[in-house]
Design a protein around this motif. Structure first.
Motif, PDB file in Angstrom:
ATOM      1  N   GLU A 128      38.136  33.634  32.161  1.00 45.97           N
ATOM      2  CA  GLU A 128      38.879  32.627  31.404  1.00 45.97           C
ATOM      3  C   GLU A 128      40.220  32.396  32.085  1.00 45.97           C
ATOM      4  N   LYS A 129      40.547  31.131  32.323  1.00 47.41           N
ATOM      5  CA  LYS A 129      41.815  30.804  32.974  1.00 47.41           C
ATOM      6  C   LYS A 129      42.990  31.113  32.058  1.00 47.41           C
ATOM      7  N   THR A 130      44.070  31.580  32.662  1.00 43.43           N
ATOM      8  CA  THR A 130      45.325  31.769  31.955  1.00 43.43           C
ATOM      9  C   THR A 130      46.408  31.057  32.767  1.00 43.43           C
ATOM     10  N   THR A 190      38.377  45.461  38.092  1.00 43.58           N
ATOM     11  CA  THR A 190      39.263  46.606  38.309  1.00 43.58           C
ATOM     12  C   THR A 190      40.523  46.520  37.457  1.00 43.58           C
ATOM     13  N   ASN A 191      41.109  45.320  37.374  1.00 41.36           N
ATOM     14  CA  ASN A 191      42.435  45.155  36.749  1.00 41.36           C
ATOM     15  C   ASN A 191      42.443  44.353  35.457  1.00 41.36           C
ATOM     16  N   GLN A 192      41.295  43.742  35.097  1.00 41.40           N
ATOM     17  CA  GLN A 192      41.144  42.910  33.891  1.00 41.40           C
ATOM     18  C   GLN A 192      41.886  41.573  33.956  1.00 41.40           C
ATOM     19  N   ASN A 193      42.768  41.393  34.938  1.00 41.17           N
ATOM     20  CA  ASN A 193      43.427  40.096  35.096  1.00 41.17           C
ATOM     21  C   ASN A 193      43.828  39.920  36.555  1.00 41.17           C
ATOM     22  N   VAL A 194      43.996  38.656  36.964  1.00 44.93           N
ATOM     23  CA  VAL A 194      44.426  38.351  38.331  1.00 44.93           C
ATOM     24  C   VAL A 194      45.484  37.256  38.289  1.00 44.93           C
ATOM     25  N   VAL A 195      46.292  37.189  39.339  1.00 46.16           N
ATOM     26  CA  VAL A 195      47.336  36.175  39.479  1.00 46.16           C
ATOM     27  C   VAL A 195      47.005  35.322  40.702  1.00 46.16           C
ATOM     28  N   VAL A 196      47.047  34.006  40.528  1.00 48.05           N
ATOM     29  CA  VAL A 196      46.672  33.087  41.597  1.00 48.05           C
ATOM     30  C   VAL A 196      47.483  33.330  42.867  1.00 48.05           C
ATOM     31  N   ALA A 197      48.794  33.462  42.724  1.00 50.39           N
ATOM     32  CA  ALA A 197      49.670  33.633  43.891  1.00 50.39           C
ATOM     33  C   ALA A 197      49.322  34.903  44.666  1.00 50.39           C
ATOM     34  N   ASP A 198      49.026  35.981  43.936  1.00 52.39           N
ATOM     35  CA  ASP A 198      48.668  37.239  44.593  1.00 52.39           C
ATOM     36  C   ASP A 198      47.352  37.112  45.346  1.00 52.39           C
ATOM     37  N   LEU A 199      46.364  36.477  44.720  1.00 50.37           N
ATOM     38  CA  LEU A 199      45.061  36.305  45.357  1.00 50.37           C
ATOM     39  C   LEU A 199      45.171  35.441  46.611  1.00 50.37           C
ATOM     40  N   ALA A 200      45.979  34.388  46.532  1.00 57.27           N
ATOM     41  CA  ALA A 200      46.162  33.499  47.681  1.00 57.27           C
ATOM     42  C   ALA A 200      46.769  34.265  48.858  1.00 57.27           C
ATOM     43  N   ARG A 228      35.032  34.438  45.846  1.00 56.74           N
ATOM     44  CA  ARG A 228      34.743  34.541  44.409  1.00 56.74           C
ATOM     45  C   ARG A 228      34.282  35.941  44.035  1.00 56.74           C
ATOM     46  N   GLN A 229      33.555  36.575  44.920  1.00 60.75           N
ATOM     47  CA  GLN A 229      33.165  37.962  44.676  1.00 60.75           C
ATOM     48  C   GLN A 229      34.409  38.866  44.648  1.00 60.75           C
ATOM     49  N   TYR A 230      35.338  38.607  45.557  1.00 62.97           N
ATOM     50  CA  TYR A 230      36.585  39.385  45.595  1.00 62.97           C
ATOM     51  C   TYR A 230      37.375  39.189  44.299  1.00 62.97           C
ATOM     52  N   ILE A 231      37.446  37.949  43.825  1.00 57.85           N
ATOM     53  CA  ILE A 231      38.156  37.658  42.576  1.00 57.85           C
ATOM     54  C   ILE A 231      37.536  38.438  41.421  1.00 57.85           C
ATOM     55  N   MET A 232      36.182  38.446  41.341  1.00 55.12           N
ATOM     56  CA  MET A 232      35.513  39.148  40.252  1.00 55.12           C
ATOM     57  C   MET A 232      35.717  40.658  40.343  1.00 55.12           C
ATOM     58  N   GLU A 233      35.705  41.200  41.539  1.00 57.83           N
ATOM     59  CA  GLU A 233      35.926  42.634  41.692  1.00 57.83           C
ATOM     60  C   GLU A 233      37.349  43.024  41.291  1.00 57.83           C
ATOM     61  N   GLU A 234      38.306  42.149  41.611  1.00 58.92           N
ATOM     62  CA  GLU A 234      39.685  42.393  41.183  1.00 58.92           C
ATOM     63  C   GLU A 234      39.795  42.337  39.658  1.00 58.92           C
ATOM     64  N   THR A 291      43.161  26.503  46.555  1.00 52.96           N
ATOM     65  CA  THR A 291      41.812  27.015  46.833  1.00 52.96           C
ATOM     66  C   THR A 291      41.415  28.055  45.795  1.00 52.96           C
ATOM     67  N   ILE A 292      42.341  28.936  45.462  1.00 55.17           N
ATOM     68  CA  ILE A 292      42.068  29.964  44.451  1.00 55.17           C
ATOM     69  C   ILE A 292      41.839  29.329  43.085  1.00 55.17           C
ATOM     70  N   ARG A 293      42.621  28.308  42.754  1.00 56.48           N
ATOM     71  CA  ARG A 293      42.440  27.638  41.453  1.00 56.48           C
ATOM     72  C   ARG A 293      41.059  27.006  41.358  1.00 56.48           C
ATOM     73  N   ARG A 294      40.588  26.416  42.463  1.00 61.55           N
ATOM     74  CA  ARG A 294      39.243  25.820  42.451  1.00 61.55           C
ATOM     75  C   ARG A 294      38.174  26.909  42.262  1.00 61.55           C
ATOM     76  N   ASP A 295      38.364  28.045  42.925  1.00 60.92           N
ATOM     77  CA  ASP A 295      37.427  29.157  42.747  1.00 60.92           C
ATOM     78  C   ASP A 295      37.404  29.617  41.302  1.00 60.92           C
ATOM     79  N   ILE A 296      38.581  29.737  40.711  1.00 64.51           N
ATOM     80  CA  ILE A 296      38.687  30.184  39.324  1.00 64.51           C
ATOM     81  C   ILE A 296      38.020  29.193  38.376  1.00 64.51           C
ATOM     82  N   GLU A 297      38.194  27.911  38.629  1.00 69.59           N
ATOM     83  CA  GLU A 297      37.553  26.889  37.798  1.00 69.59           C
ATOM     84  C   GLU A 297      36.034  27.014  37.844  1.00 69.59           C
TER      85      GLU A 297
END
Length: 255
Positions: free
Chosen positions: A50-52, A16-26, A7-13, A35-41
């Protein structure tokens, strides 16, 4: 990777980038998209993002800042490195200003362990004051005024007037955003005069900014980054950016 680290990695991304993609993070973290979707939730429930469709965006905007507690875990290692570099500037007998923020809080924790002789610390950050108040050789002064719950700090006209009553050997300043044009910005109008006043009262002005703060805009302008004597950051500047800072008389300390 442990859930907290993910979750810290997701927030840092996101910072840095203002948005993230689930597939890329996985793929990057070698876990399943579920697993990434649960973290995002969970992060969305905390108000951090905010989820997109297929990813997420940062909940922060030019009119809104992420709260103090939510920012504490973002770029923690970089903030710690910045704080260590900043602490080397502090000497016995100084009067310093510690601006409110999570990087300056890490600096306060280091100063608490160092226990310099005859050090006066002025701050508007309630957590910083608490971290330093029991250090025997320190005189800790907290500005009075309106408490801002989001930043857990004191701001407003009373704090601004009190900040102007001192002279600081060093002023350590945090920020929410630094634009590509080098403007230092905030979402809170009550912080503008406060920051301007303690900057005017300082012999050495040091900006502490992790790499996520650059290239962002907020609603209110405080000053130019070129008004500082030094910037301590983990950001890797392009040669043209570094030249602009150097030409402006700013020393850049890379951590």
């Amino acid at each position: 990777m442990l859930p907290a680290k993910r979750r810290q990695y997701i927030m840092e991304e996101l910072y840095t980038n203002q948005n993230v993609v689930v597939a890329d993070l996985a793929e990057q973290m070698q876990v399943t998209p579920m697993t990434i979707r649960r973290d995002i939730e969970l992060l969305e429930q905390s108000g951090l993002l905010e989820k997109t469709h297929g990813g997420a965006v940062l909940a922060e905007s030019s009119l809104k800042e992420v709260t103090y507690r939510q920012r504490k875990t973002v770029c923690y290692e970089e903030k710690s490195a910045i704080a260590k570099a900043a602490a080397k500037l502090v000497k016995r007998g100084m009067c310093i200003y510690l601006d409110a923020g999570t990087t300056n809080y890490e600096l306060a924790r280091i100063l608490a362990r160092q226990n310099h002789t005859l050090l006066t610390i002025v701050t508007n950050d309630l957590a910083i004051a608490q971290a330093l108040m029991n250090v025997s050789n320190y005189k800790v002064i907290v500005l009075g005024g309106m408490v801002d719950p989001a930043s857990e700090s004191v701001c407003g006209i009373h704090a601004a007037n009190m900040a102007a009553a001192f002279h600081y050997d060093i002023c350590f300043v945090g920020t929410q955003a630094i634009t590509p044009e080098w403007q230092v910005m905030t979402v809170n109008a009550d912080k503008i005069l406060l920051k301007q006043n303690y900057l005017k009262a300082a012999s050495l002005k040091v900006l502490l900014a992790d790499s996520t703060k650059f290239g962002k805009y907020k609603i209110y302008n405080i000053c130019s980054a070129l008004d500082f004597d030094m910037i301590i950051s983990g950001k890797i500047f392009e040669s043209t950016q570094l030249q602009a800072l150097t030409d402006g008389g700013v020393k850049v300390v890379k951590v």
